[in-house]
Design a protein around this motif. Sequence first.
Motif, PDB file in Angstrom:
ATOM      1  N   GLN A   1      18.193   6.583  13.780  1.00 61.65           N
ATOM      2  CA  GLN A   1      17.226   6.147  12.781  1.00 61.65           C
ATOM      3  C   GLN A   1      17.503   4.700  12.410  1.00 61.65           C
ATOM      4  O   GLN A   1      18.502   4.128  12.826  1.00 61.65           O
ATOM      5  N   VAL A   2      16.611   4.140  11.604  1.00 59.90           N
ATOM      6  CA  VAL A   2      16.720   2.746  11.206  1.00 59.90           C
ATOM      7  C   VAL A   2      16.808   2.666   9.683  1.00 59.90           C
ATOM      8  O   VAL A   2      16.009   3.290   8.979  1.00 59.90           O
ATOM      9  N   GLN A   3      17.766   1.912   9.193  1.00 60.20           N
ATOM     10  CA  GLN A   3      17.938   1.732   7.761  1.00 60.20           C
ATOM     11  C   GLN A   3      17.559   0.301   7.371  1.00 60.20           C
ATOM     12  O   GLN A   3      17.804  -0.642   8.122  1.00 60.20           O
ATOM     13  N   LEU A   4      16.964   0.185   6.190  1.00 59.31           N
ATOM     14  CA  LEU A   4      16.611  -1.125   5.639  1.00 59.31           C
ATOM     15  C   LEU A   4      17.385  -1.330   4.345  1.00 59.31           C
ATOM     16  O   LEU A   4      17.390  -0.451   3.479  1.00 59.31           O
ATOM     17  N   VAL A   5      18.011  -2.477   4.216  1.00 60.98           N
ATOM     18  CA  VAL A   5      18.788  -2.785   3.017  1.00 60.98           C
ATOM     19  C   VAL A   5      18.299  -4.099   2.433  1.00 60.98           C
ATOM     20  O   VAL A   5      18.348  -5.143   3.106  1.00 60.98           O
ATOM     21  N   VAL A  29      15.110  -0.689  19.043  1.00 64.03           N
ATOM     22  CA  VAL A  29      14.571  -1.189  20.302  1.00 64.03           C
ATOM     23  C   VAL A  29      13.663  -2.381  20.019  1.00 64.03           C
ATOM     24  O   VAL A  29      13.773  -3.428  20.652  1.00 64.03           O
ATOM     25  N   SER A  30      12.776  -2.213  19.081  1.00 61.50           N
ATOM     26  CA  SER A  30      11.889  -3.300  18.690  1.00 61.50           C
ATOM     27  C   SER A  30      11.351  -3.024  17.285  1.00 61.50           C
ATOM     28  O   SER A  30      11.257  -1.879  16.859  1.00 61.50           O
ATOM     29  N   ILE A  31      11.026  -4.089  16.570  1.00 56.61           N
ATOM     30  CA  ILE A  31      10.414  -3.975  15.256  1.00 56.61           C
ATOM     31  C   ILE A  31       9.031  -4.607  15.309  1.00 56.61           C
ATOM     32  O   ILE A  31       8.861  -5.697  15.841  1.00 56.61           O
ATOM     33  N   GLY A  32       8.061  -3.915  14.791  1.00 58.36           N
ATOM     34  CA  GLY A  32       6.698  -4.420  14.763  1.00 58.36           C
ATOM     35  C   GLY A  32       6.446  -5.160  13.476  1.00 58.36           C
ATOM     36  O   GLY A  32       6.992  -6.211  13.226  1.00 58.36           O
ATOM     37  N   ALA A  33       5.628  -4.576  12.612  1.00 53.84           N
ATOM     38  CA  ALA A  33       5.315  -5.221  11.342  1.00 53.84           C
ATOM     39  C   ALA A  33       6.439  -4.992  10.327  1.00 53.84           C
ATOM     40  O   ALA A  33       7.104  -3.955  10.337  1.00 53.84           O
ATOM     41  N   TYR A 100      10.352   0.814  17.067  1.00 57.83           N
ATOM     42  CA  TYR A 100      10.929   1.854  17.916  1.00 57.83           C
ATOM     43  C   TYR A 100      12.447   1.757  17.901  1.00 57.83           C
ATOM     44  O   TYR A 100      13.011   0.675  17.894  1.00 57.83           O
ATOM     45  N   TYR A 101      13.095   2.928  17.873  1.00 50.98           N
ATOM     46  CA  TYR A 101      14.551   2.994  17.962  1.00 50.98           C
ATOM     47  C   TYR A 101      14.907   3.839  19.178  1.00 50.98           C
ATOM     48  O   TYR A 101      14.068   4.563  19.724  1.00 50.98           O
ATOM     49  N   SER A 102      16.158   3.742  19.574  1.00 52.02           N
ATOM     50  CA  SER A 102      16.603   4.391  20.789  1.00 52.02           C
ATOM     51  C   SER A 102      17.138   5.793  20.505  1.00 52.02           C
ATOM     52  O   SER A 102      18.000   5.976  19.661  1.00 52.02           O
ATOM     53  N   GLU A 103      16.603   6.768  21.214  1.00 52.25           N
ATOM     54  CA  GLU A 103      17.110   8.134  21.227  1.00 52.25           C
ATOM     55  C   GLU A 103      17.437   8.489  22.669  1.00 52.25           C
ATOM     56  O   GLU A 103      16.956   7.834  23.597  1.00 52.25           O
ATOM     57  N   VAL A 105      16.351  10.662  24.498  1.00 51.57           N
ATOM     58  CA  VAL A 105      15.174  11.027  25.295  1.00 51.57           C
ATOM     59  C   VAL A 105      14.290   9.810  25.549  1.00 51.57           C
ATOM     60  O   VAL A 105      13.287   9.912  26.256  1.00 51.57           O
ATOM     61  N   GLY A 106      14.622   8.672  24.917  1.00 54.86           N
ATOM     62  CA  GLY A 106      13.804   7.476  25.063  1.00 54.86           C
ATOM     63  C   GLY A 106      13.430   6.916  23.703  1.00 54.86           C
ATOM     64  O   GLY A 106      13.821   7.460  22.670  1.00 54.86           O
ATOM     65  N   PRO A 107      12.673   5.827  23.689  1.00 51.40           N
ATOM     66  CA  PRO A 107      12.305   5.192  22.408  1.00 51.40           C
ATOM     67  C   PRO A 107      11.467   6.120  21.540  1.00 51.40           C
ATOM     68  O   PRO A 107      10.576   6.810  22.028  1.00 51.40           O
ATOM     69  N   GLU A 108      11.781   6.137  20.257  1.00 55.43           N
ATOM     70  CA  GLU A 108      11.036   6.908  19.268  1.00 55.43           C
ATOM     71  C   GLU A 108      10.512   5.974  18.192  1.00 55.43           C
ATOM     72  O   GLU A 108      11.184   5.023  17.788  1.00 55.43           O
ATOM     73  N   TYR A 109       9.316   6.276  17.699  1.00 53.15           N
ATOM     74  CA  TYR A 109       8.708   5.466  16.653  1.00 53.15           C
ATOM     75  C   TYR A 109       9.406   5.711  15.316  1.00 53.15           C
ATOM     76  O   TYR A 109       9.818   6.832  15.021  1.00 53.15           O
TER      77      TYR A 109
END
Length: 123
Positions: A1-5, A29-33, A100-103, A105-109
């Motif tokens: 998962q992705v955390q924001l601080v 993996v990548s950040i959009g907006a 998207y973050y890395s799992e 099974v592949g990238p997850e939103y």
Amino acid sequence: QVQLVESGGGLVQPGGSLRLSCAASGTIVSIGAMGWYRQAPGKQRELVAAITSGSSTNYADSVKGRFTISRDNAKNTVYLQMNSLKPEDTAVYYCNADGYYSEYVGPEYFESWGQGTQVTVSS
């Protein structure tokens, strides 16, 4: 998962400035907006400013000309420079990002929110 601080909130006098920062961490993996929202007591959360991965920006009418959103993609960080602050800018400010973050099974939103940082504008 992705955390924001988030960081950078505080008490400032009317007409003053503050700079908020929000750093994303995790197996990104990548950040959009990326964006900043705020919620004042008794009011709904509202969009303050947003920035796309290509650095296109969007602002609430109430902050245009006073706030500037920017991002550093190398640091997965978004900033909000707030100038000419007014008492009505007082709120808890939240950072938001998707991508998207890395799992295994592949990238997850993902779409994540920060914990919020208090901004108080008062004399």
